[in-house]
Design an enzyme around this catalytic site. Sequence first.
Site, PDB file in Angstrom:
ATOM      1  N   HIS A 103      -8.559  -0.268   2.451  1.00  0.00           N
ATOM      2  CA  HIS A 103      -7.039  -1.002   2.372  1.00  0.00           C
ATOM      3  C   HIS A 103      -6.064  -0.189   2.477  1.00  0.00           C
ATOM      4  O   HIS A 103      -5.809   0.656   1.622  1.00  0.00           O
ATOM      5  CB  HIS A 103      -7.041  -2.399   1.909  1.00  0.00           C
ATOM      6  CG  HIS A 103      -6.839  -2.224   0.152  1.00  0.00           C
ATOM      7  ND1 HIS A 103      -7.734  -2.670  -0.685  1.00  0.00           N
ATOM      8  CD2 HIS A 103      -5.432  -1.453  -0.632  1.00  0.00           C
ATOM      9  CE1 HIS A 103      -7.732  -1.657  -2.332  1.00  0.00           C
ATOM     10  NE2 HIS A 103      -6.358  -1.545  -1.586  1.00  0.00           N
ATOM     11  N   ASN A 110     -11.741   0.566  -0.230  1.00  0.00           N
ATOM     12  CA  ASN A 110     -12.694   0.074   0.728  1.00  0.00           C
ATOM     13  C   ASN A 110     -11.967   0.156   2.023  1.00  0.00           C
ATOM     14  O   ASN A 110     -11.881  -0.613   3.707  1.00  0.00           O
ATOM     15  CB  ASN A 110     -12.645  -1.837   0.593  1.00  0.00           C
ATOM     16  CG  ASN A 110     -11.679  -1.809   0.675  1.00  0.00           C
ATOM     17  OD1 ASN A 110     -10.914  -1.554   0.501  1.00  0.00           O
ATOM     18  ND2 ASN A 110     -11.831  -3.629  -0.527  1.00  0.00           N
ATOM     19  N   ASP A 135       3.794  -4.177  -1.164  1.00  0.00           N
ATOM     20  CA  ASP A 135       3.367  -5.532  -1.630  1.00  0.00           C
ATOM     21  C   ASP A 135       4.138  -5.941  -2.786  1.00  0.00           C
ATOM     22  O   ASP A 135       4.060  -5.070  -3.727  1.00  0.00           O
ATOM     23  CB  ASP A 135       1.709  -5.154  -1.434  1.00  0.00           C
ATOM     24  CG  ASP A 135       0.993  -4.100  -2.593  1.00  0.00           C
ATOM     25  OD1 ASP A 135       1.953  -3.309  -2.832  1.00  0.00           O
ATOM     26  OD2 ASP A 135      -0.214  -3.890  -1.710  1.00  0.00           O
ATOM     27  N   GLU A 139      -6.622  -5.629   3.838  1.00  0.00           N
ATOM     28  CA  GLU A 139      -8.283  -5.674   3.487  1.00  0.00           C
ATOM     29  C   GLU A 139      -9.273  -5.997   5.033  1.00  0.00           C
ATOM     30  O   GLU A 139      -8.117  -5.470   5.767  1.00  0.00           O
ATOM     31  CB  GLU A 139      -8.814  -7.276   2.502  1.00  0.00           C
ATOM     32  CG  GLU A 139      -8.178  -7.302   1.182  1.00  0.00           C
ATOM     33  CD  GLU A 139      -8.431  -6.183   0.610  1.00  0.00           C
ATOM     34  OE1 GLU A 139      -8.768  -5.257   0.697  1.00  0.00           O
ATOM     35  OE2 GLU A 139      -8.233  -6.778  -1.096  1.00  0.00           O
TER      36      GLU A 139
HETATM   37  C1  GLP Z   1      -3.657  -1.011  -4.522  1.00  0.00           C
HETATM   38  C2  GLP Z   1      -2.052  -0.767  -3.475  1.00  0.00           C
HETATM   39  C3  GLP Z   1      -2.416  -0.444  -2.497  1.00  0.00           C
HETATM   40  C4  GLP Z   1      -2.973   1.220  -3.396  1.00  0.00           C
HETATM   41  C5  GLP Z   1      -4.771   0.703  -3.502  1.00  0.00           C
HETATM   42  C6  GLP Z   1      -5.046   2.536  -3.823  1.00  0.00           C
HETATM   43  O1  GLP Z   1      -4.575  -2.265  -4.208  1.00  0.00           O
HETATM   44  N1  GLP Z   1      -1.580  -2.161  -3.308  1.00  0.00           N
HETATM   45  O2  GLP Z   1      -1.123   0.201  -2.300  1.00  0.00           O
HETATM   46  O3  GLP Z   1      -2.799   2.568  -2.077  1.00  0.00           O
HETATM   47  O4  GLP Z   1      -4.600  -0.230  -4.676  1.00  0.00           O
HETATM   48  O5  GLP Z   1      -4.957   2.778  -5.384  1.00  0.00           O
HETATM   49  P1  GLP Z   1      -4.867   3.771  -6.012  1.00  0.00           P
HETATM   50  O6  GLP Z   1      -3.988   4.624  -6.046  1.00  0.00           O
HETATM   51  O7  GLP Z   1      -4.654   3.190  -7.292  1.00  0.00           O
HETATM   52  O8  GLP Z   1      -6.079   4.183  -6.070  1.00  0.00           O
END
Ligand code: GLP
Length: 244
Positions: A138, A136, A67, A143
């Site tokens: 995702h 959540n 992304d 989402e």
């Molecule tokens: C972002 C990214 C995701 C990632 C998520 C969790 O929203 N787009 O790909 O998995 O955060 O982040 P973290 O690893 O900082 O908890």
Amino acid sequence: MRIYEARDYADMSRKAANIISAQVIMKPNCVLGLATGSTPLGVYCQLIEWYQKGDLDFSEVHSVNLDEYCGLSPDNPQSYRYYMNEHFFRHINIHPEYTFLPDGGNPDPVKECRRYDKLISDLGGVDLQLLGLGLNGHIGFNEPGSAFEKETYQVSLTESTIRANSRFFDREEDVPRFAYTMGIKSIMQAKKILLIANGEAKAQILKDIITGPITPQVPASVLQLHNDVTIVADQAALALLAHS
Ligand code: GLP
């Protein structure tokens, strides 16, 4: 689904990096699907260390990221392109022109998403997709409520994700409201999936995605339907599963 319990963040990172290394060694010209966020940073550090020791060669590897925020240029330190260059690509011998992310600067979502889907399919698909896990549920930026049938698309970020990701920005208002993301269908087409999670904040959602119903309300629950998923998580993130 294979679940590996790691002692802590460092152990999770090393175990996950081992799985990625095995992929690169077994298929030097593989396509790696990569992720951002704080969770994969330790994995990238470990891979860099092994590369520097001479144990890994990324010269034939291609990468596609999940992304990218819309409206941030690649040289914006908050963009995922910047993150990938800074935390991984510039430290290893991957060819910069073999590394791909959605182009957050392309204002035409339809064209950009079709371009990215075609690129992934022209590369022959993703061999191993690394995933973090949003609070959540995702994955990428899919989402809750995202249709399982989607390939790359433009998403409007939820307030909870904006809030969670605002820690990387000076002000919450600076967090982009839109992003391009591989859809659930794109993710599910990867031959292998490696999901990593650490910390007690992820414990409830990790339990939900592994044992709960498969529903678009919990996007990562769809992984129960994939035939080659490995989860590497630390004890804190697995705490609620161990006792269920
Ligand atoms: C972002 C990214 C995701 C990632 C998520 C969790 O929203 N787009 O790909 O998995 O955060 O982040 P973290 O690893 O900082 O908890």
